[in-house]
Design a protein around this motif. Structure first.
Motif, mmCIF file in Angstrom:
data_model
loop_
_atom_site.group_PDB
_atom_site.id
_atom_site.type_symbol
_atom_site.label_atom_id
_atom_site.label_comp_id
_atom_site.label_asym_id
_atom_site.label_seq_id
_atom_site.Cartn_x
_atom_site.Cartn_y
_atom_site.Cartn_z
ATOM 1 N N GLY B 83 -36.329 15.363 6.179
ATOM 2 C CA GLY B 83 -37.080 16.540 6.590
ATOM 3 C C GLY B 83 -36.893 16.743 8.078
ATOM 4 N N HIS B 84 -37.424 17.866 8.568
ATOM 5 C CA HIS B 84 -37.219 18.210 9.972
ATOM 6 C C HIS B 84 -38.554 18.650 10.568
ATOM 7 N N PHE B 85 -39.057 17.883 11.541
ATOM 8 C CA PHE B 85 -40.295 18.288 12.219
ATOM 9 C C PHE B 85 -39.971 19.370 13.238
ATOM 10 N N THR B 86 -40.820 20.414 13.234
ATOM 11 C CA THR B 86 -40.510 21.631 13.988
ATOM 12 C C THR B 86 -41.302 21.711 15.288
ATOM 13 N N THR B 345 -30.753 8.311 20.274
ATOM 14 C CA THR B 345 -29.574 8.758 21.014
ATOM 15 C C THR B 345 -28.543 9.342 20.054
ATOM 16 N N GLY B 346 -28.148 10.568 20.316
ATOM 17 C CA GLY B 346 -27.141 11.220 19.479
ATOM 18 C C GLY B 346 -27.667 11.736 18.154
ATOM 19 N N GLY B 347 -28.953 11.627 17.938
ATOM 20 C CA GLY B 347 -29.534 12.042 16.663
ATOM 21 C C GLY B 347 -29.860 13.532 16.637
ATOM 22 N N ILE B 348 -30.383 13.961 15.501
ATOM 23 C CA ILE B 348 -30.777 15.360 15.344
ATOM 24 C C ILE B 348 -32.272 15.460 15.649
ATOM 25 N N PRO B 349 -32.652 16.182 16.710
ATOM 26 C CA PRO B 349 -34.065 16.223 17.098
ATOM 27 C C PRO B 349 -34.983 16.635 15.951
ATOM 28 N N GLY B 350 -35.990 15.818 15.688
ATOM 29 C CA GLY B 350 -36.989 16.149 14.681
ATOM 30 C C GLY B 350 -36.648 15.719 13.272
ATOM 31 N N ASP B 351 -35.402 15.336 13.041
ATOM 32 C CA ASP B 351 -35.038 14.913 11.681
ATOM 33 C C ASP B 351 -35.552 13.494 11.399
ATOM 34 N N ILE B 352 -35.958 13.301 10.158
ATOM 35 C CA ILE B 352 -36.470 11.994 9.755
ATOM 36 C C ILE B 352 -36.129 11.798 8.280
ATOM 37 N N THR B 353 -35.652 10.622 7.925
ATOM 38 C CA THR B 353 -35.294 10.377 6.532
ATOM 39 C C THR B 353 -36.542 10.048 5.718
ATOM 40 N N ALA B 354 -36.399 10.180 4.415
ATOM 41 C CA ALA B 354 -37.522 9.859 3.531
ATOM 42 C C ALA B 354 -37.943 8.395 3.710
ATOM 43 N N ASP B 355 -36.973 7.502 3.897
ATOM 44 C CA ASP B 355 -37.313 6.088 4.093
ATOM 45 C C ASP B 355 -38.087 5.886 5.394
ATOM 46 N N GLN B 356 -37.663 6.611 6.415
ATOM 47 C CA GLN B 356 -38.409 6.509 7.687
ATOM 48 C C GLN B 356 -39.815 7.072 7.543
ATOM 49 N N MET B 357 -39.939 8.143 6.782
ATOM 50 C CA MET B 357 -41.285 8.702 6.550
ATOM 51 C C MET B 357 -42.172 7.665 5.873
ATOM 52 N N ASP B 358 -41.625 7.018 4.865
ATOM 53 C CA ASP B 358 -42.404 5.986 4.183
ATOM 54 C C ASP B 358 -42.763 4.858 5.141
ATOM 55 N N ILE B 373 -51.795 10.280 11.518
ATOM 56 C CA ILE B 373 -50.509 10.560 12.158
ATOM 57 C C ILE B 373 -50.611 11.964 12.738
ATOM 58 N N ARG B 374 -49.908 12.197 13.815
ATOM 59 C CA ARG B 374 -49.842 13.557 14.346
ATOM 60 C C ARG B 374 -48.383 13.974 14.495
ATOM 61 N N ALA B 375 -48.171 15.275 14.390
ATOM 62 C CA ALA B 375 -46.854 15.842 14.699
ATOM 63 C C ALA B 375 -46.991 16.610 16.009
ATOM 64 N N THR B 376 -46.001 16.528 16.868
ATOM 65 C CA THR B 376 -46.074 17.220 18.153
ATOM 66 C C THR B 376 -45.104 18.397 18.167
ATOM 67 N N TYR B 377 -45.377 19.359 19.043
ATOM 68 C CA TYR B 377 -44.440 20.496 19.118
ATOM 69 C C TYR B 377 -43.130 20.070 19.759
ATOM 70 N N GLN B 378 -43.132 18.889 20.368
ATOM 71 C CA GLN B 378 -41.872 18.348 20.890
ATOM 72 C C GLN B 378 -41.041 17.695 19.794
ATOM 73 N N GLN B 379 -41.471 17.835 18.549
ATOM 74 C CA GLN B 379 -40.748 17.311 17.379
ATOM 75 C C GLN B 379 -40.784 15.794 17.310
ATOM 76 N N ASN B 380 -41.864 15.220 17.771
ATOM 77 C CA ASN B 380 -42.064 13.779 17.640
ATOM 78 C C ASN B 380 -43.324 13.523 16.823
ATOM 79 N N LEU B 381 -43.617 12.244 16.576
ATOM 80 C CA LEU B 381 -44.837 11.859 15.864
ATOM 81 C C LEU B 381 -45.706 11.017 16.778
ATOM 82 N N VAL B 382 -46.975 10.933 16.391
ATOM 83 C CA VAL B 382 -47.934 10.163 17.183
ATOM 84 C C VAL B 382 -48.821 9.379 16.230
ATOM 85 N N LEU B 383 -49.090 8.116 16.580
ATOM 86 C CA LEU B 383 -50.178 7.381 15.935
ATOM 87 C C LEU B 383 -51.309 7.384 16.961
#
Lengths: 169, 556, 106
Positions: B83-86, B345-358, B373-383
């Motif tokens: 998936g892709h966090f926006t 590094t070199g990744g796709i901003p905001g993309d996360i695999t299903a395994d990483q989500m789990d 969990i939080r999602a940020t507008y910078q396309q990151n996550l927060v605990l």
């Protein structure tokens, strides 16, 4: 065109007159907003039952002093994506206290019936072949709403607290 | 966090059934695409280059471990395993089919989620501070109001066919982390002289083709009147916003064309008139009911520091670096806020695999209070709530799944829209540019030396990649069939929000990476000392030295 | 007069498809029917309008193509990405499918 009102298909007693067609006393007539404002003196004194058709961008508050004289206000949707007539309907019902018929005309489609009903519309000019059944299905798609609406439905928070109050007894 | 009661659950369930019916009628040919498109958009369903794309709402960016697991499940079963966090605190899936969408919505409803109003010309998901309820500088939790706005704006009978989309942001903290000044309405929780809590209301901010910073139309709206005030703003916009040109239809253009004084006057008049009518403002019981869900969780009473945590910071350089960028102080002693970077590094901003989500769900369940969990507008996550004593374990688990990049707020923490690789509106690719820049600055020590730097990339003028408010902004354009990139400098989305300015002629796809490096190197030679941030140096010296280095002394 | 093909997305699943010589829709641009004159373009356009009205496809549009190795290939980057998949995920989209499958549908 077919007309759906109060959940049933009814025959339309009203004609929508061109701006140069004379209004006849025995024919309930809907005239344009511009004409109504231009010929107001004559029209309000005529014996005909009167309605006004309002297009988006025209200000319904200009009709305020004549609302008791008007049986129908038709709010037009030139395209269903033009949402200005929703505001006009709410202003008519909630601010100006209009109790006559608010009719949706133009691009009036099934998936907007519920929005229209909740904004205060109570009749719908629809394409021939559209059945009242479809209208009934459309307006029953939701059991609760987050907002209070001029059609009398209460907001979910009113139900929530009535429910909590009942549960507490 | 907010939990559905029977009413919310039924509403979302009925929305699924409604959309299932709409899809069936569309597939049966009973509805044209012109009739259907606004309906599917109001459920977050776009048609992109390769397939349908579904944008799932994460209301004000707050969710929990079971919801994250469901998102992973959807990625596996209905998409291609990611998936892709926006930049709107949502998540989107890129390979969705129309016929399966009702089933996906059904799955979402089972964990109190939906895709309602994540697109369309209606009121969108409200943005809020991702550190809400945890930040040291917070006055009041903005999520209470974001949830109140969510409910009020859902299936609104008057505001579902606005001239254009409408985005609201709320912050309750000293520092704006919700970019409120680039939203259609920005709300800042304030106290008036009498000590009452209310909102400062800003209107007409936005990005896109005509970027604008929001203007204040009211210094104080009592909090109990927020909804009626919002209705007044929305009604003025619905009635008067332009509908003749979609590029001039946002409220910012109305504010620009009629002036902020006139918009203020119209809103005040409307609000005054509304006070005589059935109120949409919530009764206190309902406000309190919603607020109760956001009461501080049951924090443990802990010491300010933790010896194990301190020891590891001392011994382990990588951990220490990660803590420096990705761990923020918490209002509760013994706790911290953890940022999870989705920018390897070199990744796709905001993309996360299903395994990483789990994995994130597992970590949140093990170590984050209420598994939040939080999602940020910078396309990151927060605990948002993690005990200091657990940071070491959280870090180790994140390392295992490749989510421990210590680059939050640095050059590698790039915002990028999906761009031409996925998006039907894009003119140029964004992701490869972000990847190349990320690779160029791969050395974390170099990023630490450079310090805070926001690089933001959009693949078209709609500006989903927020390039207008990047310290360094990049806009991809199509120039005679070639991808071409404009460079802007000086944008920012914080309390001192500003729109970046174009440096000069644009660059090729390779050239833009060099140009960014030139800008950064120029900063490094010009800064007073390492404490002076990029944006400060730029504001102190202006564009000139940067333009000289980019284009040569003559051109500048 | 440029060489054109008709692209669309299939309504039911959004899959990128191109009109074929046989009048069907292929998920391979290599199978696309091409037309090089105004009359041919108009025919393609008309087929697109009809297929849209029939709720088979959406976003039907003519695209520029050229022949390479005996098969039509889009000339513009966006259309090449549509025909292949995201340039940043070579493991996804049409480009990720086995070559044999490519030949089979072509």
């Amino acid at each position: 065109m077919a007309l759906i009102k109060n959940g049933t298909q009814v025959s339309d007693q009203w004609i929508t007159a061109d701006d140069d067609t004379p209004v006849q006393a025995d024919i309930p007539t809907i005239v344009s907003y511009k004409r109504f404002l231009a010929e107001r003196e004559t029209l309000v004194r005529s014996r005909a039952e009167l309605g006004v058709k309002v297009s988006p961008g025209e200000d319904v508050t200009a009709l305020e002093r004549d609302l008791a004289r008007l049986q129908v206000i038709a709010l037009d949707f030139p395209k269903f994506t033009d949402g200005r007539s929703y505001s006009a309907a709410r202003i008519l019902r909630q601010r100006l206290g209009f109790e006559g018929e608010i009719r949706a005309t133009g691009d009036v489609l099934r998936d907007q019936y519920l929005f229209m009903q909740r904004a205060g519309f109570d009749s719908y000019e629809v394409n021939d072949g559209v059945e009242a059944r479809q209208w009934l299905d459309a307006v029953r798609e939701f059991s609760h709403y987050y907002q209070p609406a001029p059609n009398g439905t209460s907001a979910v928070w009113a139900r929530r607290h009535a429910h909590l109050a009942a549960a507490a007894e | 966090m907010y939990r559905y009661d029977e009413f919310d659950a039924q509403l979302v369930q009925e929305r699924v059934a409604q959309f299932r019916g709409q899809v069936a009628r569309r597939v049966a040919g009973e509805m044209t695409e012109d009739e259907f498109k606004p309906l599917r958009l109001m459920n977050g369903l776009y048609l992109q280059i390769h397939a349908y794309m579904l944008r799932v709402a994460i209301p004000y960016g707050t969710f929990n471990a079971p919801q994250m697991r469901k998102l992973a499940h959807i990625a596996r079963v209905y998409d291609k395993g990611y998936g892709h966090f926006t930049t709107r605190q949502n998540i989107q899936y890129n390979w969705i089919t129309l016929e399966q969408t009702p089933d996906i919505l059904e799955e979402l409803a089972s964990v109190e989620m939906h895709a309602i109003q994540t697109s369309g010309n209606c009121i969108r998901n409200t943005t809020a501070d991702p550190y809400a309820g945890a930040a040291v500088d917070e006055h009041e939790d903005p999520r209470i109001w974001a949830e109140i706005i969510r409910q009020w704006s859902s299936f609104h009978p008057e505001f579902s066919f606005l001239p254009r989309k409408f985005k609201i942001a709320v912050t309750g903290a000293e520092n704006d982390r919700a970019a409120v000044r680039v939203h259609d309405i920005g709300l800042v929780i304030v106290r008036n002289d009498a000590g009452e809590v209310g909102f400062k209301v800003m209107v007409g901010g936005g990005q896109g083709r005509t970027p604008m910073i929001a203007k204040t139309i009211r210094e104080f709206v009592p909090k109990d009147n927020l909804l009626s005030y919002l209705e007044a703003v929305l009604r003025v916009y619905n009635m008067l916003g332009r509908r003749d040109n979609k590029y001039k239809a946002r409220i910012k253009i109305l504010v620009h064309e009629v002036g902020v004084e006139e918009v203020t006057r119209l809103v005040e008049a409307e609000w005054e008139a509304m006070k005589q009518e059935t109120s949409v403002d919530l009764p206190a019981e309902e406000r309190d009911r919603i607020a109760a869900y956001f009461a501080p969780p049951a924090f443990e009473v802990l010491a300010d520091t933790d010896t194990g945590f301190e020891a590891r910071k001392f011994e382990d350089r990588d951990f220490r670096h990660w803590v420096r960028t990705n761990v923020k102080p918490h209002r509760q002693a013994g706790y911290a806020i953890v940022d999870i970077s989705l920018k390897p590094t070199g990744g796709i901003p905001g993309d996360i695999t299903a395994d990483q989500m789990d994995a994130v769900a597992d970590i949140a369940e093990a170590y984050a209070v209420d598994s939040e969990i939080r999602a940020t507008y910078q396309q990151n996550l927060v605990l948002p709530h993690v005990r200091l004593q657990d940071l070491s374990a959280v870090y180790d688990r994140l390392v295992e799944v490749g989510l421990a990049t210590g680059n939050i707020g640095l050059a590698g923490d790039i915002i990028a829209c999906p761009g031409l690789d996925y998006c039907d509106l894009a003119n140029a690719r964004s992701i490869p540019v972000s990847q190349a820049i990320s690779e160029r600055f791969a050395d974390l020590n170099r990023q630490y030396d450079i310090g805070p730097l926001e690089i933001k990339i959009s693949g078209c003028i709609n500006a989903c990649g927020h390039h207008h408010v990047g310290h360094i902004g990049i806009l991809g354009v199509d120039r005679k069939g070639e991808e071409h990139y404009q460079l802007t400098l000086g944008g920012r989305a914080d309390d001192a929000a500003a729109i970046g300015k174009i440096t000069g002629p644009g660059f090729s796809a390779d050239g833009i990476v060099d140009a960014v490096e030139t800008v950064v190197e120029t900063y490094l030679t010009l800064r007073l000392d390492p404490a002076e941030r990029f944006i400060d140096t730029l504001e102190r010296l202006g564009f000139q030295p940067f333009k000289e280095r980019l284009y040569g002394a003559k051109a500048a | 007069m440029s060489l054109k093909a008709l692209k669309a997305n299939r309504l039911i699943d959004g899959e990128a498809v191109w009109l074929t010589e046989a009048g069907g829709w292929s998920d391979r641009v290599s199978a696309a029917r091409t037309e090089g004159d105004a009359e041919g373009h108009a025919t393609l356009e008309q087929i697109g309008v009809q297929a849209t009205a029939d709720s088979l496809v959406v976003n039907a549009e003519l695209i520029d193509v050229e022949f390479r190795d005996g098969a039509p290939v889009p000339t513009k980057l966006k259309e090449r990405i549509r025909a292949l998949g995201p340039t940043v995920r070579l493991d996804l989209g049409k480009q990720s499918e086995p070559k044999s499958r490519l030949q089979e549908v072509a």
